[in-house]
Design a protein around this motif. Structure first.
Motif, PDB file in Angstrom:
ATOM      1  N   SER A 181      -9.635  -0.347  11.171  1.00 29.33           N
ATOM      2  CA  SER A 181      -9.179  -0.826   9.867  1.00 29.33           C
ATOM      3  C   SER A 181      -7.927  -0.095   9.424  1.00 29.33           C
ATOM      4  N   LEU A 182      -7.053  -0.827   8.767  1.00 31.99           N
ATOM      5  CA  LEU A 182      -5.858  -0.228   8.161  1.00 31.99           C
ATOM      6  C   LEU A 182      -6.285   0.822   7.131  1.00 31.99           C
ATOM      7  N   GLY A 183      -7.472   0.656   6.618  1.00 34.35           N
ATOM      8  CA  GLY A 183      -8.012   1.573   5.613  1.00 34.35           C
ATOM      9  C   GLY A 183      -8.350   2.956   6.146  1.00 34.35           C
ATOM     10  N   MET A 184      -8.188   3.154   7.465  1.00 38.57           N
ATOM     11  CA  MET A 184      -8.504   4.449   8.072  1.00 38.57           C
ATOM     12  C   MET A 184      -7.259   5.244   8.428  1.00 38.57           C
ATOM     13  N   LEU A 185      -6.064   4.645   8.236  1.00 34.98           N
ATOM     14  CA  LEU A 185      -4.864   5.267   8.799  1.00 34.98           C
ATOM     15  C   LEU A 185      -3.987   6.056   7.823  1.00 34.98           C
ATOM     16  N   PRO A 186      -3.892   7.361   8.072  1.00 35.72           N
ATOM     17  CA  PRO A 186      -3.052   8.217   7.234  1.00 35.72           C
ATOM     18  C   PRO A 186      -1.633   8.270   7.788  1.00 35.72           C
ATOM     19  N   SER A 187      -0.719   8.869   7.037  1.00 38.62           N
ATOM     20  CA  SER A 187       0.598   9.122   7.600  1.00 38.62           C
ATOM     21  C   SER A 187       1.271  10.295   6.908  1.00 38.62           C
ATOM     22  N   ALA A 188       2.204  10.885   7.620  1.00 44.88           N
ATOM     23  CA  ALA A 188       3.023  11.968   7.077  1.00 44.88           C
ATOM     24  C   ALA A 188       4.472  11.600   7.309  1.00 44.88           C
ATOM     25  N   SER A 189       5.309  11.812   6.303  1.00 43.96           N
ATOM     26  CA  SER A 189       6.742  11.601   6.478  1.00 43.96           C
ATOM     27  C   SER A 189       7.416  12.933   6.242  1.00 43.96           C
ATOM     28  N   ILE A 190       8.148  13.378   7.260  1.00 42.94           N
ATOM     29  CA  ILE A 190       8.723  14.709   7.160  1.00 42.94           C
ATOM     30  C   ILE A 190      10.211  14.718   7.484  1.00 42.94           C
ATOM     31  N   GLY A 191      10.888  15.742   6.966  1.00 51.95           N
ATOM     32  CA  GLY A 191      12.299  15.960   7.278  1.00 51.95           C
ATOM     33  C   GLY A 191      12.482  17.456   7.414  1.00 51.95           C
ATOM     34  N   GLU A 192      13.516  17.974   6.788  1.00 53.63           N
ATOM     35  CA  GLU A 192      13.698  19.433   6.855  1.00 53.63           C
ATOM     36  C   GLU A 192      13.040  20.112   5.653  1.00 53.63           C
ATOM     37  N   GLY A 193      12.855  19.385   4.545  1.00 54.88           N
ATOM     38  CA  GLY A 193      12.316  20.028   3.348  1.00 54.88           C
ATOM     39  C   GLY A 193      10.988  19.439   2.923  1.00 54.88           C
ATOM     40  N   ILE A 194      11.008  18.714   1.816  1.00 55.62           N
ATOM     41  CA  ILE A 194       9.800  18.116   1.243  1.00 55.62           C
ATOM     42  C   ILE A 194       9.105  17.175   2.241  1.00 55.62           C
ATOM     43  N   ALA A 195       7.782  17.068   2.119  1.00 55.95           N
ATOM     44  CA  ALA A 195       7.037  16.148   2.979  1.00 55.95           C
ATOM     45  C   ALA A 195       6.238  15.186   2.112  1.00 55.95           C
ATOM     46  N   LEU A 196       6.009  13.984   2.621  1.00 60.33           N
ATOM     47  CA  LEU A 196       5.286  12.974   1.859  1.00 60.33           C
ATOM     48  C   LEU A 196       4.100  12.478   2.681  1.00 60.33           C
ATOM     49  N   TYR A 197       2.947  12.399   2.034  1.00 63.50           N
ATOM     50  CA  TYR A 197       1.734  11.956   2.721  1.00 63.50           C
ATOM     51  C   TYR A 197       1.219  10.700   2.033  1.00 63.50           C
ATOM     52  N   GLU A 198       0.929   9.696   2.813  1.00 62.90           N
ATOM     53  CA  GLU A 198       0.441   8.447   2.212  1.00 62.90           C
ATOM     54  C   GLU A 198      -0.394   7.660   3.206  1.00 62.90           C
ATOM     55  N   PRO A 199      -1.382   6.912   2.702  1.00 64.68           N
ATOM     56  CA  PRO A 199      -2.099   5.997   3.582  1.00 64.68           C
ATOM     57  C   PRO A 199      -1.120   4.918   4.033  1.00 64.68           C
ATOM     58  N   ILE A 200      -1.292   4.366   5.232  1.00 65.43           N
ATOM     59  CA  ILE A 200      -0.323   3.346   5.624  1.00 65.43           C
ATOM     60  C   ILE A 200      -0.641   1.971   5.020  1.00 65.43           C
ATOM     61  N   HIS A 201      -1.831   1.822   4.470  1.00 65.86           N
ATOM     62  CA  HIS A 201      -2.147   0.514   3.876  1.00 65.86           C
ATOM     63  C   HIS A 201      -1.331   0.267   2.606  1.00 65.86           C
ATOM     64  N   GLY A 202      -1.292  -0.975   2.197  1.00 70.40           N
ATOM     65  CA  GLY A 202      -0.541  -1.346   1.004  1.00 70.40           C
ATOM     66  C   GLY A 202      -1.388  -1.259  -0.248  1.00 70.40           C
ATOM     67  N   SER A 203      -0.947  -1.957  -1.296  1.00 69.11           N
ATOM     68  CA  SER A 203      -1.584  -1.814  -2.599  1.00 69.11           C
ATOM     69  C   SER A 203      -2.816  -2.708  -2.771  1.00 69.11           C
ATOM     70  N   ALA A 204      -3.055  -3.597  -1.811  1.00 73.79           N
ATOM     71  CA  ALA A 204      -4.244  -4.466  -1.802  1.00 73.79           C
ATOM     72  C   ALA A 204      -4.629  -4.990  -3.184  1.00 73.79           C
ATOM     73  N   PRO A 205      -3.721  -5.728  -3.850  1.00 73.38           N
ATOM     74  CA  PRO A 205      -3.980  -6.148  -5.237  1.00 73.38           C
ATOM     75  C   PRO A 205      -5.261  -6.975  -5.396  1.00 73.38           C
ATOM     76  N   ASP A 206      -5.681  -7.647  -4.323  1.00 78.11           N
ATOM     77  CA  ASP A 206      -6.891  -8.485  -4.419  1.00 78.11           C
ATOM     78  C   ASP A 206      -8.148  -7.669  -4.688  1.00 78.11           C
ATOM     79  N   ILE A 207      -8.158  -6.387  -4.294  1.00 76.93           N
ATOM     80  CA  ILE A 207      -9.368  -5.585  -4.538  1.00 76.93           C
ATOM     81  C   ILE A 207      -9.109  -4.415  -5.500  1.00 76.93           C
ATOM     82  N   ALA A 208      -7.886  -4.353  -6.045  1.00 77.10           N
ATOM     83  CA  ALA A 208      -7.539  -3.208  -6.906  1.00 77.10           C
ATOM     84  C   ALA A 208      -8.446  -3.118  -8.129  1.00 77.10           C
ATOM     85  N   GLY A 209      -8.801  -1.901  -8.490  1.00 76.96           N
ATOM     86  CA  GLY A 209      -9.580  -1.659  -9.704  1.00 76.96           C
ATOM     87  C   GLY A 209     -11.044  -2.053  -9.578  1.00 76.96           C
TER      88      GLY A 209
END
Ligand code: IPM
Ligand code: MG
Length: 354
Positions: free
Chosen positions: A257-285
């Motif tokens: 499932s896309l719901g299992m996949l993490p990700s890290a975005s890195i460069g030389e400084g700050i790093a960003l961590y996010e699930p790779i799935h989208g906002s899934a508006p159909d099930i939001a809230g």
């Protein structure tokens, strides 16, 4: 002291980030981690409040942070907006502005989820791939435009890469390969694209500096096929921005499932961590989203930004134990197992850690 900035964003983003924070809090107590947390706006939420997907206030907070944890951006509400104020634009500006050139997307087949995989078990068993996606070049950031002549409309996007951009992502992949199984597949479309021919040339050049690493090349269409036929052949896949976007969604199915996949975005400084799935508006809230991708993104943060492998392993182990215990959100549920919501899943993981 590590400064963490939360950008929960739109749709299911806030729900999954909330659970990721509950899990991080459990880790904090256990290992006496030191960090601060602040929160900002991005995406559609930010457009509604300020007219911009990445407002000045958020940029200021980004500059004061070491790490960003992001939920997701976008939704039908903002789909009709012009491209420069779409929610996605906020994420793209954030990636570009923070020079996050390397996007790491691990795909592994969880043995507990074999039944949910649309693939035959023997195909996905043992899959452990890291997709290293170039994140701030290519068609996403090349020249683009739309023009009108009489009745007809034309549009264009350009894929551009220079040697420096290619070299640094290849080097990053090579460095990581040394900590894994020493194999890299570089994916391109060198039979058609100029940028791909440059990509391949630089990859070959860099490989000379890494004699222990085996490099091979695949065309992206063939790679898409190989990911279905024999995904266990891959260790690291390194590729340009758009190919990486597409292949990582495809590969996510191997992990059930896309719901299992993490990700890290890195460069030389700050790093960003996010699930790779989208906002899934159909099930939001609705307390239905799978928070595990966000929780596993926290594990990546503990490993990479906190340099605390033990804490990261704890989170991964907790996820495994909860899956073994049979807890499942709707996206990974099958008959006979315990169907739980977003909050129950987060709570179960936090309890495991404690
Ligand atoms: C991703 C997403 C983004 C991308 C979108 C939301 C702009 O699909 O992170 O894979 O295309 O990079
Ligand atoms: Mg994508």
């Amino acid at each position: 002291m590590i400064e963490i900035l939360l950008l929960p964003g739109d749709g299911v983003g806030p729900e999954v980030v909330e659970q990721a924070m509950i899990v991080l809090d459990a880790v904090k107590s256990k290992y006496s981690l030191e960090y601060t947390i602040s929160e900002g706006m991005i995406g559609g939420q930010a457009i509604d409040a300020t007219g911009k997907p990445l407002p000045q206030e958020t940029l200021k907070k980004v500059q004061a942070s070491d790490v960003i944890i992001l939920g997701s951006v976008g939704g039908p509400k903002w789909d009709a907006l012009p491209s420069d104020i779409r929610p996605e634009k906020g994420l793209l500006e954030l990636r570009k502005g923070s020079d996050l050139f390397a996007n790491l997307r691990p795909v592994k087949c969880w043995p507990q989820l074999l039944e949910q995989s649309p693939f035959k078990n023997h195909v996905v068993e043992g899959v452990d791939i890291l997709i290293v996606r170039e994140l701030i070049g290519g068609a996403y950031f090349g020249k683009k435009g739309t023009s009108h002549e009489g009745e007809s409309t034309a549009a264009f996007d350009t894929i551009e890469y220079n040697d420096m951009q290619i070299r640094r992502i290849i080097k990053k992949a090579m460095d990581i390969a040394g900590t894994r199984r020493n194999r890299i597949t570089s994916v391109d479309k060198a039979n058609v694209l100029e940028t791909s021919r440059l990509w391949r040339k630089i990859a070959e050049e860099e490989a000379l500096n890494y004699p222990k690493i085996t490099l091979n090349h695949l065309y992206v269409d063939n790679c898409a096929m190989q990911l279905c036929l024999n995904p266990a052949q891959f260790d690291i896949i390194v590729t340009e921005n758009m190919f990486g976007d597409i292949l990582s969604d495809q590969a996510s199915v191997l992990g059930a499932s896309l719901g299992m996949l993490p990700s890290a975005s890195i460069g030389e400084g700050i790093a960003l961590y996010e699930p790779i799935h989208g906002s899934a508006p159909d099930i939001a809230g609705q307390n239905k989203a799978n928070p595990l991708a966000a929780i596993l993104s926290v594990a990546m943060m503990l490993d990479i930004s906190f340099n605390h492998r033990q804490a990261a392993e704890d989170v991964e182990k907790a996820v495994e134990n909860v899956l073994i215990a049979g807890l499942r959100t709707a996206d990974i549920w099958t008959k006979g197992l315990g169907l739980v919501g977003t909050r129950e899943m987060g709570k179960a993981i936090a309890e495991q850690i404690k």
